[in-house]
Scaffold this motif. Structure first.
Motif: not given
Length: 218
Positions: A12, A52, A61, A63, A67, A90, A92-94
Motif C-alpha cells: 500500500l 481483498i 479497509i 479495496v 485497484c 495498491i 487507492r482504498w476506502e
C-alpha cells in the motif's frame, strides 16, 4: 518435495511514496518481524479475492479488484514448505487503516526499510519498490524536461492496438523498471539509456514490434 504455499501480499503506497509494513505479533512464527500485509490463499480463492479479504480483516479497509496492480513475486524455501508470494501495488482504498491483527504498523519509504527486519520472503521485494518509488523523479514522466535532457525515445501508442496492450502489461511488471520504461500522462513510453542488460533486451524486443512511425526522438 515440499508442499507449495501460495500467499498474497500488498504494498500500500501513500501520496508521499511511503509503503505500509506490519509487525508480526507475539506468539506467531517470525514474531516481531515486519511484513507486507496479506495472507494465505484458501482453496478455490483467487489471489485478488484473498488480498481483498485479508486487507479487510487485518487493516479494516475496502479495496476493489481494479485497484490491485500485480508487480513482482517472491519465491522462498522455508524448512517445511516452499512459499510463492505475488506482491500487488495498491494506491487507492476506502477506510482508515488500523492494526487489527498485527502488533504495530509503520509507513516507511523503501530506501529506509533496511531498518526494519523482515521475513526472508519479504525482504528481497524491497529493492523492487525502491527502484519503483525512489528511482526516477516524477518530473521525468513528462514529455519534455528530463526526457529531453537525457535524450530519451518516446513511443506514441495507439490505445486500441495490440502494442498498447503489451506495453501496459510490461509497465505493470518489474522488468519495465530495468528497461527504464515510464508512461507519461500523454500515453507515451520513455526508454532510458544505459539500463541493465535485461532492460536492453526488453527495449529491443518491443522496438521490433512497434512501427517506426510510432517513435519520436526528442
Amino acid at each position: 518435495m515440499k508442499p507449495l504455499l501460495l500467499v498474497v501480499a500488498a504494498a500500500l503506497i501513500d501520496t508521499d511514496g511511503r509503503v505500509l509494513i506490519c509487525q508480526r505479533p507475539e506468539g506467531k512464527a517470525l514474531a516481531g518481524l515486519w511484513e507486507f500485509p496479506g495472507g494465505k490463499v484458501e482453496a478455490g480463492e483467487t489471489p485478488e479475492a484473498c488480498l481483498i479479504r485479508e486487507l479487510a480483516e487485518e487493516l479494516g479497509i475496502v479495496v476493489t479488484k481494479s485497484c490491485l496492480a500485480p508487480f513482482v513475486f517472491a519465491s522462498h524455501e522455508y524448512e517445511g514448505f516452499h512459499l510463492l508470494m505475488p506482491l500487488y501495488l495498491i494506491r487507492r482504498w476506502e477506510g482508515v487503516i488500523v492494526a487489527r491483527e498485527h502488533k504495530a504498523l509503520a509507513w516507511v519509504k523503501p530506501n529506509a526499510m533496511d531498518r526494519y527486519p523482515m521475513p526472508p520472503a519479504d525482504a528481497p521485494l524491497v529493492a523492487w519498490l525502491r527502484d519503483l518509488i525512489c528511482g526516477r523523479p516524477q518530473s521525468a514522466l513528462r514529455g519534455g524536461g528530463l526526457f529531453a535532457e537525457r535524450g530519451l525515445d518516446l513511443v506514441f501508442l495507439d490505445p486500441g492496438g495490440g502494442v498498447a496492450f503489451l506495453v501496459q502489461v510490461l509497465l505493470f511488471s518489474a522488468v519495465a523498471h530495468h528497461a527504464g520504461m515510464r508512461l507519461d500522462d500523454l500515453g507515451c513510453i520513455g526508454f532510458g539509456h544505459g539500463v541493465s542488460p535485461v532492460g536492453v533486451q526488453v527495449q529491443q524486443q518491443l522496438a521490433a514490434i512497434v512501427p517506426s512511425h510510432a517513435t519520436k526522438r526528442i
